[in-house]
Design a protein around this motif. Sequence first.
Motif, mmCIF file in Angstrom:
data_model
loop_
_atom_site.group_PDB
_atom_site.id
_atom_site.type_symbol
_atom_site.label_atom_id
_atom_site.label_comp_id
_atom_site.label_asym_id
_atom_site.label_seq_id
_atom_site.Cartn_x
_atom_site.Cartn_y
_atom_site.Cartn_z
ATOM 1 N N VAL A 1 0.841 -1.200 0.000
ATOM 2 C CA VAL A 1 0.000 0.000 0.000
ATOM 3 C C VAL A 1 0.877 1.252 0.000
ATOM 4 C CG1 VAL A 1 -1.657 1.317 1.395
ATOM 5 C CG2 VAL A 1 -2.021 -1.106 0.998
ATOM 6 N N THR A 2 1.971 1.241 0.742
ATOM 7 C CA THR A 2 2.881 2.386 0.760
ATOM 8 C C THR A 2 3.459 2.626 -0.629
ATOM 9 O OG1 THR A 2 3.406 2.089 3.081
ATOM 10 C CG2 THR A 2 5.015 3.295 1.774
ATOM 11 N N GLY A 3 3.893 1.561 -1.284
ATOM 12 C CA GLY A 3 4.417 1.696 -2.649
ATOM 13 C C GLY A 3 3.368 2.214 -3.609
ATOM 14 N N LEU A 4 2.156 1.712 -3.492
ATOM 15 C CA LEU A 4 1.072 2.142 -4.367
ATOM 16 C C LEU A 4 0.755 3.622 -4.154
ATOM 17 C CD1 LEU A 4 -0.923 1.193 -6.524
ATOM 18 C CD2 LEU A 4 -2.482 0.555 -4.678
ATOM 19 N N MET A 5 0.738 4.069 -2.899
ATOM 20 C CA MET A 5 0.470 5.486 -2.619
ATOM 21 C C MET A 5 1.562 6.361 -3.230
ATOM 22 S SD MET A 5 -2.411 5.639 -1.009
ATOM 23 C CE MET A 5 -2.816 4.256 -2.066
ATOM 24 N N LYS A 6 2.807 5.905 -3.204
ATOM 25 C CA LYS A 6 3.906 6.673 -3.795
ATOM 26 C C LYS A 6 3.761 6.748 -5.308
ATOM 27 C CE LYS A 6 7.275 5.925 -0.154
ATOM 28 N NZ LYS A 6 8.520 5.244 0.240
ATOM 29 N N VAL A 7 3.401 5.639 -5.933
ATOM 30 C CA VAL A 7 3.275 5.605 -7.394
ATOM 31 C C VAL A 7 2.197 6.573 -7.871
ATOM 32 C CG1 VAL A 7 2.600 4.148 -9.359
ATOM 33 C CG2 VAL A 7 4.193 3.273 -7.663
ATOM 34 N N ILE A 8 1.109 6.680 -7.135
ATOM 35 C CA ILE A 8 0.040 7.596 -7.551
ATOM 36 C C ILE A 8 0.146 8.953 -6.829
ATOM 37 C CG2 ILE A 8 -1.499 5.739 -8.279
ATOM 38 C CD1 ILE A 8 -3.140 6.221 -5.706
ATOM 39 N N GLU B 1 7.666 -8.840 -8.323
ATOM 40 C CA GLU B 1 6.368 -8.648 -8.982
ATOM 41 C C GLU B 1 5.777 -7.291 -8.613
ATOM 42 O OE1 GLU B 1 4.704 -13.218 -9.359
ATOM 43 O OE2 GLU B 1 4.618 -12.217 -7.407
ATOM 44 N N ALA B 2 5.918 -6.894 -7.365
ATOM 45 C CA ALA B 2 5.422 -5.580 -6.934
ATOM 46 C C ALA B 2 6.137 -4.475 -7.706
ATOM 47 C CB ALA B 2 5.614 -5.400 -5.430
ATOM 48 N N ALA B 3 7.439 -4.616 -7.868
ATOM 49 C CA ALA B 3 8.206 -3.606 -8.606
ATOM 50 C C ALA B 3 7.706 -3.504 -10.051
ATOM 51 C CB ALA B 3 9.696 -3.932 -8.569
ATOM 52 N N VAL B 4 7.426 -4.637 -10.669
ATOM 53 C CA VAL B 4 6.897 -4.638 -12.039
ATOM 54 C C VAL B 4 5.538 -3.944 -12.078
ATOM 55 C CG1 VAL B 4 6.029 -6.129 -13.902
ATOM 56 C CG2 VAL B 4 8.220 -6.643 -12.795
ATOM 57 N N LEU B 5 4.661 -4.271 -11.120
ATOM 58 C CA LEU B 5 3.340 -3.638 -11.076
ATOM 59 C C LEU B 5 3.449 -2.132 -10.865
ATOM 60 C CD1 LEU B 5 1.219 -6.198 -9.062
ATOM 61 C CD2 LEU B 5 0.850 -5.463 -11.421
ATOM 62 N N PHE B 6 4.292 -1.712 -9.944
ATOM 63 C CA PHE B 6 4.456 -0.278 -9.696
ATOM 64 C C PHE B 6 4.962 0.430 -10.954
ATOM 65 C CE2 PHE B 6 5.228 -1.276 -4.948
ATOM 66 C CZ PHE B 6 3.866 -1.302 -4.703
#
Length: 174
Positions: free
Chosen positions: A18-25, A141-146
């Motif tokens: 969730v932290t990574g996702l918040m940073k990406v957006i 996989e998370a890095a690829v998604l981000f």
Amino acid sequence: IAGNKFKPENSMPRSEFVTGLMKVISRQNEPIENTTSFKDVNNTTPNKKSIMISEQIKIAFGYPDKTFKPSQAITHNETMALIANITKGDFSAADITGFKDYKDIPLWARRPFIKNVATGLYVNHPDAYKFTPNANLTRAEAAVLFDKIANNLDKVKVKALETYLTSNKSIDEA
């Protein structure tokens, strides 16, 4: 990143995803407007702010028992649900029956998988014809998604990208 090492094959905790996702957006610095409804998120919870922001902007809903389980590894199913909550488009825009294990996807996660296949925001490594929906998401996989999300911000709902204004509107009304 644990101990300054990426460890690509390790699973990723839900709070870190969730932290990574918040940073990406670009929502990681959002002001916190409410208290959390998650019973297991408190002042000692790692990534508490990101969890609270994701709840506030209606990306993360947690479990039926009102927990978030921040340190539990995130699964492909859960990842697909979070991504589907931030993206534009229809939940019935793609056919997933060509994937060998689509029947392993729980009913609650099928619509997010369908939506994410339509937007191209999913991973399925090492077998391009399998989702492994119940498997834990790896850090690689998370890095690829981000990266996919960062390079496809046009597929993200405007409401997920702009400053959230306190209201009773859901993110789907964007």
